[in-house]
Scaffold this active site. Structure first.
Site, PDB file in Angstrom:
ATOM      1  N   ASP A 120     -14.202 -21.600 -15.153  1.00 30.19           N
ATOM      2  CA  ASP A 120     -12.780 -21.686 -15.468  1.00 30.19           C
ATOM      3  C   ASP A 120     -12.623 -21.925 -16.968  1.00 30.19           C
ATOM      4  O   ASP A 120     -13.498 -22.513 -17.603  1.00 30.19           O
ATOM      5  CB  ASP A 120     -12.142 -22.852 -14.706  1.00 30.19           C
ATOM      6  CG  ASP A 120     -12.005 -22.548 -13.220  1.00 30.19           C
ATOM      7  OD1 ASP A 120     -11.787 -21.384 -12.879  1.00 30.19           O
ATOM      8  OD2 ASP A 120     -12.138 -23.491 -12.415  1.00 30.19           O
ATOM      9  N   ASP A 393     -11.854 -26.666  -9.683  1.00 31.99           N
ATOM     10  CA  ASP A 393     -11.305 -28.023  -9.594  1.00 31.99           C
ATOM     11  C   ASP A 393     -10.294 -28.190  -8.470  1.00 31.99           C
ATOM     12  O   ASP A 393     -10.139 -29.269  -7.928  1.00 31.99           O
ATOM     13  CB  ASP A 393     -10.676 -28.438 -10.933  1.00 31.99           C
ATOM     14  CG  ASP A 393      -9.655 -27.432 -11.433  1.00 31.99           C
ATOM     15  OD1 ASP A 393      -9.294 -26.511 -10.672  1.00 31.99           O
ATOM     16  OD2 ASP A 393      -9.213 -27.567 -12.595  1.00 31.99           O
ATOM     17  N   ASP A 397     -10.257 -23.718  -4.739  1.00 34.64           N
ATOM     18  CA  ASP A 397     -11.522 -23.270  -5.324  1.00 34.64           C
ATOM     19  C   ASP A 397     -12.720 -23.594  -4.435  1.00 34.64           C
ATOM     20  O   ASP A 397     -13.825 -23.107  -4.677  1.00 34.64           O
ATOM     21  CB  ASP A 397     -11.745 -23.937  -6.695  1.00 34.64           C
ATOM     22  CG  ASP A 397     -10.777 -23.421  -7.747  1.00 34.64           C
ATOM     23  OD1 ASP A 397     -10.363 -22.251  -7.636  1.00 34.64           O
ATOM     24  OD2 ASP A 397     -10.448 -24.177  -8.670  1.00 34.64           O
TER      25      ASP A 397
END
Length: 672
Positions: A120, A393, A397
């Site tokens: 990410d 997070d 996910d």
């Protein structure tokens, strides 16, 4: 929605790591080899006794069986499981000190062969400290008011900001313009909302005013702008035209190209309070303006990306940002040079799994993605046989993290669900920490291989020593001798090898192929010749021990004939066996120094492994004690050899170092 996530988690299978697979294969091979050797030797002894006319009694059969047991003891590396587990545990401790918390012990080794790191952007590649630095619109205060009210962040009494970083930046932006959120909320009380959703990519709130109700919407510029039918320009509301829409899109791209994260604000007024349904609220909007904020990249990440590429690891950036913003940041970080290697979630959704599998190597940046896209990305790379790490997070996910070979959760911003399914949690949410963990994983795997090579070559020497001794008709070692060597003499050096600092160029080589076996890269040949080398030295020590114990010179035939029942012959055999035991024990200790590097010379290793020095000292003391302490010597049936014999055995053992150094030199020249 929670059920979908739970179902996705159950669909992801727990897979064995490459090392687990290889060790399981090795254990099966060793099992068959051990059984084969034991049966062969047992049958061989019986047949030989029958051929020479010896009576085959229960006592002799038991003796033959004990020889076979000796071979089994010699062949099985009893300390291997303990060594691997302890080395992995020590590695976990070291990683935790570098902010990488390992939740699954086997993940340490998998990290070492990681080929793809999907990360990410926000908070991992960047600092997650958003600041509004630019705006586009004709009424900045209206824009700031809309942004501050259409968010859940708040400024506390002590001046700190509570809330998600992006929204916190918007509240601070308004505050700097004299628009305190607490005061705004008194004038514009929130009476309804459509919370942010990653599918809609926007959020709307409804507020009560003196003249009715006003709705503020903020979100992705391309999405919000597509819902606008008018624009607030120069203090008045005007119909949206293609010209105005194009100008706004150009302004959005200009800011995105500067690596700014851009949000768009819009409004809508009502006489009566509307419902909270997003499809009813988010239409016929009036464009207000754009706010561009910067999330500075982490300075250490730039070097970490370079290190990744030097190590043959491909970094992949995944973000919810606009494609132009994602490309600009990826270029800053050095992830990409060409914008054609970026793709949006919408483009990804139009691809079939087969198309994605065929084109997965083309893309290094994914923008405007949904959490479910991350699962497809992971699975596509895994189908290519790539060991893949994925960060995350949010709750959404969790499936992608579970599907990845290495699931990486965020320690600061991560949810409990994400942390619980992750193999590793980053205490600092930093991409550079992943790279550090990969380096540690490579070092640990190298050390485990060194320990395995050391243990297997040592055990091979024990098997061959007993095998040839049996063929020549004498007993070289008892099972208790071999257990002592395996558990005392072998385990300590093997553990010390697991604490090697590692090759300084470890991150300048490509990731190893996860399909490579334990013996890849010529390790099998190394084990074989090193085992034979120690065997020869051990048998020579036995012969020398017999000759040094005998009052008269013996021929080779006489040497191997002394293993009979007479007291004198037994003492001579005892002397030879003791020297062979000492030579075998210490040659394995000296050989552990060879194993610090499979190809590099000991003289060029630099810093000393003091754990290995300590292991050598401890093993020497214990091996000497078992020979010279009377009750131990008697239990092991050893002879108290004199100083001349003792140092002769040590000298023979030390020969393993110059011999292996010569072979390494030849191997280095051959590689060049």
């Amino acid at each position: 929605e929670m059920g979908k996530i739970a179902d996705a988690l159950t669909q992801a299978k727990d897979e064995e790591t490459p090392l687990q697979i290889k060790l399981n294969q090795l254990s099966k091979i060793l099992s068959f080899i051990v059984l084969g050797i034991c049966v062969f030797i047992f049958v061989f002894d019986i047949v030989r006794a029958a051929v020479v006319g010896d009576a085959i009694t229960l006592s002799s059969t038991l003796e033959f069986f004990m020889v076979a047991v000796s071979l089994a003891v010699a062949a099985i590396p009893e300390g291997l499981a303990a060594v691997v587990t302890i080395v992995l545990s020590i590695g976990v401790t070291k990683m935790s000190k570098r902010n990488a918390v390992i939740r699954k012990l086997t993940a340490v080794e998998t990290l070492g062969c990681t080929q793809i790191i999907c990360s990410d952007k926000t908070g991992t590649l960047t600092q997650n400290k958003m600041t509004v630095v630019d705006y586009r619109g004709t009424d900045e205060k209206l824009l700031a008011t809309a942004m501050a009210l259409c968010c859940d962040a708040e400024i506390q009494e002590d001046g700190t900001v509570k809330g998600e970083p992006t929204e916190a930046a918007l509240v601070v932006y308004a505050d700097k313009l004299g628009l305190k959120k607490s005061e705004l909320e008194q004038s514009f009380a929130r009476v309804g909302e459509a919370p942010f959703d990653s599918g809609r990519k926007m959020m709307s709130t409804v507020h009560k005013t003196e003249n009715g109700f006003v709705q503020y919407t903020k979100g992705a510029p391309d999405i919000v702008l597509s819902l606008c039918t008018s624009a607030y320009l120069d203090g008045k509301k005007v119909p949206m035209t293609d010209e105005i829409r194009t100008a706004i899109a150009d302004a959005n791209k200009e800011m995105a190209d500067q690596a700014l994260r851009v949000l768009c604000a819009a409004m809508r007024t009502y006489k009566e309070q509307p419902s909270n349904e997003p499809q009813e609220l988010e239409q016929d909007l009036c464009y207000i303006g754009l706010a561009g904020m910067i999330d500075p990249v982490r300075p250490e990440v730039v070097d970490a990306i370079k290190e990744c590429k030097n190590a043959g690891i491909r970094p992949i950036m995944i973000t919810g940002d606009h494609k132009d913003t994602a490309v600009a940041i990826a270029k800053q970080l050095g992830i990409i040079d060409d914008s054609h290697t970026a793709i949006t979630g919408m483009e990804l959704s139009k691809m079939s799994d087969e198309e994605l599998d065929a084109n997965i190597e083309r893309y290094s940046v994914y923008a405007r993605v949904q959490p479910e896209h991350k699962v497809r990305i992971v699975q596509a790379w895994k189908k290519r046989g790539m060991i893949t790490a994925m960060t995350g997070d949010g709750v959404n996910d969790a499936p992608s993290i579970k599907n990845a070979d290495i699931g990486v959760g965020m320690g600061i911003t991560g949810t409990d669900v994400t942390k619980n399914v992750a193999d590793m949690v980053l205490a600092d949410d930093n991409f550079a920490t992943i790279v550090s963990a990969v380096e540690e994983g490579r070092r640990i795997y190298d050390n485990i291989r060194s320990s395995i090579q050391f243990l297997l070559s040592s055990n091979l020497s024990e098997v061959l020593s007993i095998f040839f001794a049996t063929l020549f008709g004498f007993t070289l070692f008892e099972p208790v001798h071999l257990l002592w060597i395996n558990l005392i003499t072998d385990c300590f050096p093997a553990l010390a090898l697991g604490l090697e600092k590692g090759d300084p160029d470890i991150m300048k080589r490509r990731p190893r192929n996860s399909k490579d076996g334990i013996f890849a890269g010529g390790m099998g040949i190394d084990c074989a010749y090193q085992g034979v080398m120690v065997t020869v030295l051990t048998l020579v020590a036995y012969v020398v021990g017999i000759m040094m114990a005998s009052p008269e010179h013996l021929s080779l035939a006489q040497v191997f004939a002394v293993n009979d029942a007479s007291d004198a012959s037994h003492l001579i055999h005892q002397n030879g066996m003791t020297m062979a035991f000492l030579t075998l024990s210490m040659s394995e200790i000296f050989h552990s120094f060879n194993m610090r590097s499979r190809r590099q010379s000991i003289a060029k290793m630099g810093s000393m492994n003091w754990y290995l020095v300590g292991a050598m000292a401890l093993s020497l003391v214990l091996s000497t004690a078992v020979i010279y302490i009377p009750f131990l010597s008697k239990a092991f049936d050893f002879a108290p050899i004199d100083a001349r014999e003792y140092f002769t055995a040590l000298l023979l053992a030390f020969l393993v170092i110059p011999i292996v150094e010569i072979v390494k030199l030849i191997q280095r020249k051959a590689n060049k």
